[in-house]
Design a protein around this motif. Structure first.
Motif, mmCIF file in Angstrom:
data_model
loop_
_atom_site.group_PDB
_atom_site.id
_atom_site.type_symbol
_atom_site.label_atom_id
_atom_site.label_comp_id
_atom_site.label_asym_id
_atom_site.label_seq_id
_atom_site.Cartn_x
_atom_site.Cartn_y
_atom_site.Cartn_z
ATOM 1 N N THR A 141 0.567 -1.222 -0.028
ATOM 2 C CA THR A 141 -0.322 -0.205 0.282
ATOM 3 C C THR A 141 0.914 1.264 0.026
ATOM 4 O O THR A 141 0.376 2.437 -0.440
ATOM 5 C CB THR A 141 -0.970 -0.516 1.415
ATOM 6 O OG1 THR A 141 -0.331 -0.133 2.559
ATOM 7 C CG2 THR A 141 -1.968 -0.897 1.269
ATOM 8 N N HIS A 142 1.843 1.022 0.718
ATOM 9 C CA HIS A 142 2.637 2.070 0.817
ATOM 10 C C HIS A 142 3.305 2.614 -0.660
ATOM 11 O O HIS A 142 3.697 3.505 -0.739
ATOM 12 C CB HIS A 142 4.107 2.312 2.072
ATOM 13 C CG HIS A 142 3.121 2.220 3.261
ATOM 14 N ND1 HIS A 142 2.825 2.920 3.960
ATOM 15 C CD2 HIS A 142 3.406 1.180 3.904
ATOM 16 C CE1 HIS A 142 2.566 2.770 5.631
ATOM 17 N NE2 HIS A 142 3.463 1.410 4.868
ATOM 18 N N HIS A 144 2.410 1.926 -3.487
ATOM 19 C CA HIS A 144 1.631 2.585 -4.443
ATOM 20 C C HIS A 144 0.916 3.940 -4.185
ATOM 21 O O HIS A 144 1.250 4.448 -5.452
ATOM 22 C CB HIS A 144 -0.042 0.705 -4.106
ATOM 23 C CG HIS A 144 -1.131 1.437 -4.611
ATOM 24 N ND1 HIS A 144 -1.316 1.555 -6.983
ATOM 25 C CD2 HIS A 144 -2.155 1.948 -4.557
ATOM 26 C CE1 HIS A 144 -1.801 1.751 -7.122
ATOM 27 N NE2 HIS A 144 -2.867 1.634 -6.257
ATOM 28 N N ARG A 145 0.804 3.477 -2.457
ATOM 29 C CA ARG A 145 0.363 4.877 -2.354
ATOM 30 C C ARG A 145 1.448 6.214 -3.429
ATOM 31 O O ARG A 145 1.330 7.852 -4.021
ATOM 32 C CB ARG A 145 -0.061 5.629 -1.470
ATOM 33 C CG ARG A 145 -1.125 6.595 -0.351
ATOM 34 C CD ARG A 145 -1.037 7.038 0.870
ATOM 35 N NE ARG A 145 0.909 7.247 1.835
ATOM 36 C CZ ARG A 145 0.745 5.502 2.444
ATOM 37 N NH1 ARG A 145 0.089 4.721 2.033
ATOM 38 N NH2 ARG A 145 1.576 6.430 2.857
ATOM 39 N N ASN A 148 2.283 7.183 -6.908
ATOM 40 C CA ASN A 148 1.000 7.787 -7.226
ATOM 41 C C ASN A 148 1.072 8.773 -7.051
ATOM 42 O O ASN A 148 1.158 9.869 -7.642
ATOM 43 C CB ASN A 148 -0.162 7.539 -6.946
ATOM 44 C CG ASN A 148 -0.460 5.784 -7.977
ATOM 45 O OD1 ASN A 148 -0.992 6.291 -9.473
ATOM 46 N ND2 ASN A 148 0.035 4.489 -7.293
ATOM 47 N N ARG A 149 1.848 9.386 -5.741
ATOM 48 C CA ARG A 149 1.080 10.797 -5.243
ATOM 49 C C ARG A 149 2.261 11.527 -5.484
ATOM 50 O O ARG A 149 2.676 12.553 -5.519
ATOM 51 C CB ARG A 149 1.276 10.809 -3.674
ATOM 52 C CG ARG A 149 1.440 12.086 -2.322
ATOM 53 C CD ARG A 149 1.755 11.610 -1.394
ATOM 54 N NE ARG A 149 0.088 11.319 -0.784
ATOM 55 C CZ ARG A 149 -0.289 10.940 0.695
ATOM 56 N NH1 ARG A 149 1.156 10.613 1.546
ATOM 57 N NH2 ARG A 149 -1.296 10.693 0.921
ATOM 58 N N THR A 161 0.996 -0.952 -10.931
ATOM 59 C CA THR A 161 2.458 -0.486 -10.491
ATOM 60 C C THR A 161 2.843 -1.303 -10.157
ATOM 61 O O THR A 161 4.294 -0.406 -10.980
ATOM 62 C CB THR A 161 1.764 0.461 -8.781
ATOM 63 O OG1 THR A 161 0.515 0.977 -8.265
ATOM 64 C CG2 THR A 161 2.761 1.139 -8.073
ATOM 65 N N GLY A 185 6.734 5.796 4.409
ATOM 66 C CA GLY A 185 5.401 6.351 4.570
ATOM 67 C C GLY A 185 4.773 5.751 5.247
ATOM 68 O O GLY A 185 3.717 6.410 6.214
ATOM 69 N N PRO A 191 -0.748 8.723 4.737
ATOM 70 C CA PRO A 191 -1.664 8.407 3.692
ATOM 71 C C PRO A 191 -2.762 9.385 3.974
ATOM 72 O O PRO A 191 -3.313 9.907 3.244
ATOM 73 C CB PRO A 191 -2.303 6.722 5.007
ATOM 74 C CG PRO A 191 -1.310 5.689 4.655
ATOM 75 C CD PRO A 191 -0.907 7.200 5.706
ATOM 76 N N GLY A 209 -4.041 13.125 -4.742
ATOM 77 C CA GLY A 209 -4.520 12.055 -3.192
ATOM 78 C C GLY A 209 -4.544 12.794 -1.959
ATOM 79 O O GLY A 209 -4.747 13.257 -0.844
#
Length: 214
Positions: A141-142, A144-145, A148-149, A161, A185, A191, A209
């Motif tokens: 999740t880190h 991926h986030r 993109n961020r 990703t 992250g 997040p 985001g």
């Protein structure tokens, strides 16, 4: 600013922080212990994972010794990791398969790893990278986030990703990017309400985001 320069800036600012539990366990370069610690770490805090892995590997550091344990004993050793009963079942099952099918050795092929019940793409890639030093990108999740961020990519799933990161990152960056972005992250690029005011890479970040920062 280029992606590699951004990674170097992120690496610089995460130096004071502790790397993820699986990365610490992987310092021994034991693929089996990387595999088992990955399973233990799912939905579990790093401190709990490290402690559970230490108890377990002191008694059963390999598949041959682990399959001699009863499921109840294994559950007690890994408690209180999240879903410890189910994880004990998975660990016993894959250890038996390793012993029976692979001579007690963890396979180096992605398709072989994915054939184990309870082993997904994230875990398989971590084993390849941290266990065997085979170039692989582990996307959680880190990763991926944050990818993109920052604006490196624009994807909707971890699988997308991984494919896109492979296109833009040199192979020598594949293994380390997970440890770097997970540490980042967990401590700075959170997040919700990330610490943008303290981030060295803020000027090269698209902040996708991010609706509120600190």
């Amino acid at each position: 600013m280029g992606i590699i320069k951004t990674i170097r800036l992120i690496e610089k600012q995460i130096k004071p922080y502790t790397v993820p539990s699986v990365t610490r366990i992987a310092e021994k370069r034991d693929p089996y212990q990387v595999l088992i610690s990955c399973i233990l770490s799912l939905r579990t805090k790093d401190k709990t994972t490290i402690e559970a892995a230490g108890r377990l590997f002191k008694i059963a550091p390999n598949p041959v010794s682990l399959i001699k344990l009863s499921r109840g004993r294994l559950e007690k050793l890994i408690y209180p990791v999240g879903f410890y009963r189910n994880k004990a079942k998975v660990i016993l099952g894959l250890s038996r398969k390793l012993d029976k099918t692979f001579g007690g050795k963890v396979p180096k092929k992605l398709e072989d790893l994915l054939a184990f019940k309870g082993v997904g793409l994230k875990t398989a890639n971590l084993v390849l990278g941290l266990g065997f030093n085979i170039p692989a990108i582990c996307v959680d999740t880190h990763v991926h986030r944050i990818s993109n961020r920052l604006g490196w990519i624009e994807t909707k799933t971890p699988e997308e990703t991984e494919k896109e990161l492979k296109k833009i990152l040199p192979k020598n960056e594949w293994i380390g990017v997970n440890t770097t972005l997970v540490t980042f992250g967990q401590n700075l690029c959170l997040p919700v309400s990330p610490f943008c005011s303290r981030c060295l890479a803020v000027n090269s970040c698209k902040r996708r985001g991010v609706y509120k920062s600190r």
